[in-house]
Scaffold this motif. Structure first.
Motif, PDB file in Angstrom:
ATOM      1  N   GLU A  49     -22.100  35.450  -4.444  1.00 66.14           N
ATOM      2  CA  GLU A  49     -22.950  34.320  -4.837  1.00 66.14           C
ATOM      3  C   GLU A  49     -24.366  34.831  -5.017  1.00 66.14           C
ATOM      4  O   GLU A  49     -24.912  35.498  -4.138  1.00 66.14           O
ATOM      5  CB  GLU A  49     -22.890  33.238  -3.753  1.00 66.14           C
ATOM      6  CG  GLU A  49     -23.889  32.121  -3.871  1.00 66.14           C
ATOM      7  CD  GLU A  49     -23.728  31.297  -5.130  1.00 66.14           C
ATOM      8  OE1 GLU A  49     -24.601  31.443  -6.023  1.00 66.14           O
ATOM      9  OE2 GLU A  49     -22.756  30.529  -5.229  1.00 66.14           O
TER      10      GLU A  49
ATOM     11  N   ASP B 136     -18.456  33.163  -7.254  1.00 71.25           N
ATOM     12  CA  ASP B 136     -19.200  32.293  -8.159  1.00 71.25           C
ATOM     13  C   ASP B 136     -18.960  32.719  -9.609  1.00 71.25           C
ATOM     14  O   ASP B 136     -18.880  33.914  -9.906  1.00 71.25           O
ATOM     15  CB  ASP B 136     -20.698  32.377  -7.829  1.00 71.25           C
ATOM     16  CG  ASP B 136     -21.525  31.382  -8.638  1.00 71.25           C
ATOM     17  OD1 ASP B 136     -21.006  30.296  -8.942  1.00 71.25           O
ATOM     18  OD2 ASP B 136     -22.681  31.698  -8.964  1.00 71.25           O
TER      19      ASP B 136
ATOM     20  N   LEU C 288     -15.886  29.474  -7.672  1.00 71.62           N
ATOM     21  CA  LEU C 288     -16.858  28.402  -7.539  1.00 71.62           C
ATOM     22  C   LEU C 288     -17.613  28.270  -8.851  1.00 71.62           C
ATOM     23  O   LEU C 288     -18.045  29.274  -9.428  1.00 71.62           O
ATOM     24  CB  LEU C 288     -17.864  28.705  -6.429  1.00 71.62           C
ATOM     25  CG  LEU C 288     -17.319  29.012  -5.032  1.00 71.62           C
ATOM     26  CD1 LEU C 288     -18.476  29.282  -4.080  1.00 71.62           C
ATOM     27  CD2 LEU C 288     -16.468  27.866  -4.519  1.00 71.62           C
ATOM     28  N   SER C 289     -17.770  27.044  -9.328  1.00 74.31           N
ATOM     29  CA  SER C 289     -18.466  26.865 -10.603  1.00 74.31           C
ATOM     30  C   SER C 289     -19.007  25.452 -10.747  1.00 74.31           C
ATOM     31  O   SER C 289     -18.408  24.489 -10.248  1.00 74.31           O
ATOM     32  CB  SER C 289     -17.516  27.159 -11.774  1.00 74.31           C
ATOM     33  OG  SER C 289     -18.155  26.920 -13.014  1.00 74.31           O
TER      34      SER C 289
ATOM     35  N   LYS D 169     -18.858  22.882  -8.103  1.00 69.96           N
ATOM     36  CA  LYS D 169     -20.111  22.621  -7.398  1.00 69.96           C
ATOM     37  C   LYS D 169     -20.691  21.276  -7.859  1.00 69.96           C
ATOM     38  O   LYS D 169     -20.576  20.952  -9.040  1.00 69.96           O
ATOM     39  CB  LYS D 169     -21.129  23.722  -7.707  1.00 69.96           C
ATOM     40  CG  LYS D 169     -20.758  25.110  -7.203  1.00 69.96           C
ATOM     41  CD  LYS D 169     -21.879  26.088  -7.569  1.00 69.96           C
ATOM     42  CE  LYS D 169     -21.597  27.486  -7.049  1.00 69.96           C
ATOM     43  NZ  LYS D 169     -22.688  28.426  -7.373  1.00 69.96           N
TER      44      LYS D 169
END
Length: 230
Positions: free
Chosen positions: A13, A57, A86-87, A109
């Motif tokens: 991240e 990420d 994660l996006s 997110k």
């Protein structure tokens, strides 16, 4: 030092605050955490550490999360590592792209930390069940990680902590050949020095314990390579 048998989660991240929040919560759950702030650093750490799970990420400087995912899943020695992407991209086409690239899960997110931790535990139960309190079985051997007990043909076996971790490692991936160096990393950890001959000593103790009540020795020696279960 954290117990060496605990899973290693790599957090990739580029936002420092989000990276540290994730790391804090993972460490609070008892996991060991490795950190990377960009794709290039992540690929180097994956090669060095071989983490048990990657929280990745999508939007990263230099090498994107999608490219990191593609490279990890294209290599035979890392494709089994679960990746949670994660996006901020919430469109269906983006989810599909992430999953088709090889991500095992996709989280949009902003996300709930509680939900993300649950997703991480779910993925780890699949690849490291003993490390998250699961029960493993191989033939007539049963390992209960929650109660820290091992049974063979219904008989309780007395194992030392190192032998227990060795057996858990073998039972999570029956048939896989582990080199002495790989067993040292998984069972003893990277932060301490242990001679590779120590592995042979503890393998001998494990074999003795497993065969105490009869039955064949399930641990196989692979000459020039290491050890395997079955």
């Amino acid at each position: 030092m954290a117990a060496p048998e605990l899973p290693v989660v790599l957090v990739v991240e580029d936002e420092p605050a989000q990276r540290e929040v994730l790391a804090y919560n993972l460490e609070a759950e008892g996991f060991r955490v490795a950190r990377a702030e960009n794709g290039e650093e992540a690929l180097l750490l994956i090669e060095e550490e071989t983490p048990d799970l990657i929280v990745l990420d999508w939007m990263l400087p230099s090498v994107s999360g999608i490219e990191v995912c593609r490279q990890v899943k294209s290599k035979s020695d890392t494709r089994g590592i679960p990746i949670i992407m994660l996006s901020a991209r919430s469109e269906e086409v983006d989810r599909v792209r992430g999953l088709e690239t090889g991500a095992d899960d996709y989280v949009v997110k902003p996300y709930s930390i509680v939900e993300l931790m649950a997703r991480i535990r779910a993925q780890l139960r699949r690849v490291r069940p003993a490390a998250v309190g699961g029960t493993l079985e191989f033939g007539d051997i049963r390992l209960d990680a929650e109660s820290h007990r091992v049974y063979r043909a219904g008989e309780v076996l007395k194992l030392g902590p190192t032998e227990f971790r060795l057996l858990a490692t073998f039972m999570e991936k029956p048939g896989r050949v582990w080199s002495r160096e790989q067993l040292l990393d998984r069972v003893w950890g990277r932060d301490i020095y242990v001679d590779t001959r120590t592995v042979d000593v503890h393998i001998g103790r494990l074999r003795k314990a497993l065969c105490r009540h009869g039955g064949e020795d399930p641990v196989r020696t692979v000459r020039g390579a290491g050890y395997a279960l079955g």
